[in-house]
Design an enzyme around this catalytic site. Structure first.
Site, PDB file in Angstrom:
ATOM      1  N   HIS A   1       4.656   5.133  -2.651  1.00 33.70           N
ATOM      2  CA  HIS A   1       5.088   6.407  -2.062  1.00 33.70           C
ATOM      3  C   HIS A   1       6.542   6.370  -1.572  1.00 33.70           C
ATOM      4  O   HIS A   1       7.333   7.259  -1.869  1.00 33.70           O
ATOM      5  CB  HIS A   1       4.206   6.788  -0.870  1.00 33.70           C
TER       6      HIS A   1
ATOM      7  N   ASP B   1       0.818  -1.216   0.000  1.00 32.87           N
ATOM      8  CA  ASP B   1       0.000   0.000   0.000  1.00 32.87           C
ATOM      9  C   ASP B   1       0.855   1.271   0.000  1.00 32.87           C
ATOM     10  O   ASP B   1       0.481   2.270  -0.590  1.00 32.87           O
ATOM     11  CB  ASP B   1      -0.918  -0.020   1.241  1.00 32.87           C
TER      12      ASP B   1
END
Ligand SMILES: NC(=O)c1ccc[n+]([C@@H]2O[C@H](COP(=O)([O-])OP(=O)(O)OC[C@H]3O[C@@H](n4cnc5c(N)ncnc54)[C@H](OP(=O)(O)O)[C@@H]3O)[C@@H](O)[C@H]2O)c1
Length: 511
Positions: free
Chosen positions: A264, A259
């Protein structure tokens, strides 16, 4: 003789905005009833309109399996804007925006619904002058991306011509491992050329992430120490103080590493570690990010240099909170991690020998995202040992959110008659230095899509390289067949993560 002075567009902020106003276009959104659309996307569209960055004839088309008329959808947008927009609500802006709102009802496998969608956007081209320019935003579960892309292709809505464009915006996660990411890319690329595919990593739309480029490449003082001669380790953290909330369906089976780390954190690593691009044009920037991701590798000892955890019931922030397994709809035999930490090494001249530690977790003590470069100790300290007993390591910390800014940590003399050195912080805070408030990441990214400005969107190659780093770690964790280690909600993660850094002589920051 009087000299005529021409206005200098570079000095006039109004003029600087002009090249950033989108041209005629329509944005089609799938997933308009979802969390992301309600909290971020629809408000961002209004904020762009309010800032004068959308064209006057801009159109917003919602597509969903709801028995709605256009007025019902307009009300949904209105409510989302009122509740979540960043900028003040202005009736005249809303009026203009709402005139371009349309809704198409249908299931994703319903050919007739996609015929109606095509007809709607063609009518808008006439009525609002959107010129055949259409962006399709897929704010839907990732398993549905291929179906929508297939429908757009088979209904002739994915073609870019010499006079008009068609773009697709894909939310994360892009695949759940290397293979599925490659398969998804094959599907997407049958409909859209790579220049028309905009993969969202909303971190790249954050002002503070772009400030990393400003800090590194607009200044002379940082780059000379930005290497293994001076830096001895880097910590990249994204911590959340909340649990999974209502997102069990999305999160369970995906976990913290897929995730957050795959997208990121590895993007932040790439921007931190890459060489200077020859320009910030997409091709150059992506080339540098790809090079450094190709040089990055997972640790050889996966048992020692990776850690995963799962929050357990505890007191956090003055209230009793349940553990991950107590969350609604989480199966009792779940092995999904809510905390992940990994060490990544970069095999190049600049970074050889400098470990990059990446961590993310839910139910941590604070919500914080930061990049911290830790510097080596001075080669010689001409002080008595007791003088420097409280001196840690020098650090440069880029605070990505929520308290945006930069901190430099160094040793300073404590006032008094003797020499005693203690760490102090020198801070730059966005709020204190600029009067302008930061736009939301989604404002920037949606505008970039409409402008066809791609530097902030990771290309498929970067996605693949990131999965190549993460896949061996995920396979190793899966092979263990055991649940992740528990950590108490409201703490900084499992003991194995602390041991991982202690083994190298470091400790996690407690921001
Ligand atoms: N929420 C975030 O903060 C966030 C952050 C980063 C990325 N993302 C990504 O953004 C996307 C959307 O996330 P979300 O949080 O908004 O999800 P969500 O709240 O679960 O909403 C999903 C949307 O997809 C629609 N949908 C689901 N199944 C469908 C089906 N079979 N046919 C047609 N429509 C269907 C839903 O419509 P119905 O109401 O009809 O079910 C809803 O509008 C996902 O790819 C997610 O990974 C979300």
């Amino acid at each position: 003789m009087t000299q005529t002075t021409r206005p200098n567009p570079l000095r006039d902020p109004m003029d600087r905005r002009i090249p950033r106003i989108a041209g005629p276009c329509a944005l089609v959104m799938f997933g308009v009833t979802g969390d992301l659309a309600t909290k971020k996307l629809m408000p961002a569209i209004y904020d762009l309109a309010n800032r004068g960055l959308l064209p006057p004839g801009f159109a917003l088309v919602g597509f969903a399996r709801r028995d709605w008329a256009t007025e019902d959808f307009a009300e949904v947008v209105h409510n989302a804007v009122k509740a979540n927009a960043r900028t003040p609500f202005r009736e005249e802006v809303w009026k203009q925006l709402s005139e371009g709102i349309r809704f198409v009802a249908g299931e994703l496998d319903d050919d007739a619904a996609f015929d109606r969608l095509k007809q709607t956007i063609q009518e808008l081209d006439e009525a609002r002058g959107t010129g055949g320019n259409h962006a399709f935003y897929l704010s839907i579960p990732p398993g549905l991306f291929p179906a929508v892309v297939g429908q757009l292709r088979s209904h002739g809505m994915s073609e870019t011509t010499t006079s008009s464009w068609s773009r697709v915006v894909i939310e994360k996660p892009f695949g759940h491992d290397l293979r599925s990411a490659q398969e998804l890319n094959e599907v997407v690329s049958t409909a859209f050329p790579s220049s028309s595919v905009f993969r969202i990593d909303h971190y790249l739309g954050k002002e503070t992430v772009q400030n990393l480029l400003a800090l590194r490449f607009a200044n002379q003082m940082f780059e000379p120490v930005w290497n293994n001669n001076y830096v001895d380790h880097v910590q990249i953290t994204m911590a959340e103080d909340i649990g999974i909330g209502g997102r069990a369906g999305y999160f369970d089976g995906i976990g913290a590493a897929r995730d957050v780390i795959q997208n990121h954190l590895l993007q932040l690593l790439a921007l931190t570690a890459m060489e200077e691009p020859t320009s910030f044009e997409a091709r150059q920037l992506r080339a540098e990010k790809q090079k450094v991701l190709a040089a990055a590798r997972p640790p050889e000892r996966l048992d020692l240099y990776t850690a995963r955890g799962r929050y357990a019931a505890a007191w956090a922030g003055g209230e009793k909170v349940g553990g991950y397994l107590d969350e609604p709809r989480i199966p009792p035999d779940s092995t999904t991690e809510t905390y992940a930490a990994i060490r990544v090494d970069i095999d190049n001249r600049r970074w050889a020998g400098v470990p990059f530690y990446l961590r993310t977790g839910k139910r941590m003590p604070r919500r914080v995202t930061e990049i911290a470069l830790g510097f080596k100790q001075a080669p010689h300290l001409p002080f008595a040992k007791t003088d420097t007993a409280e001196l840690g390591y020098n650090a440069l910390v880029l605070r990505i959110q929520p308290d945006e800014g930069v901190t430099l940590r160094f040793g300073a003399k404590v006032p008094g008659t003797q020499m005693e050195i203690r760490e102090v912080n020198m801070d730059f805070a966005y709020g204190g230095s600029f009067t302008e408030s930061s736009p939301e990441a989604y404002e920037r990214l949606i505008l970039d899509v409409l402008l066809g400005d791609p530097p902030l969107f990771p290309q498929h190659e970067e996605v693949e390289l990131s999965w190549q780093i993460l896949d061996p770690i995920l396979d190793y964790w899966a092979s263990l067949g055991t649940p992740p280690e528990d950590y108490e909600a409201g703490t900084w993660g499992p003991a194995s993560a602390d041991e991982m850094l202690a083994r190298d002589g470091f400790a996690w920051r407690r921001p």
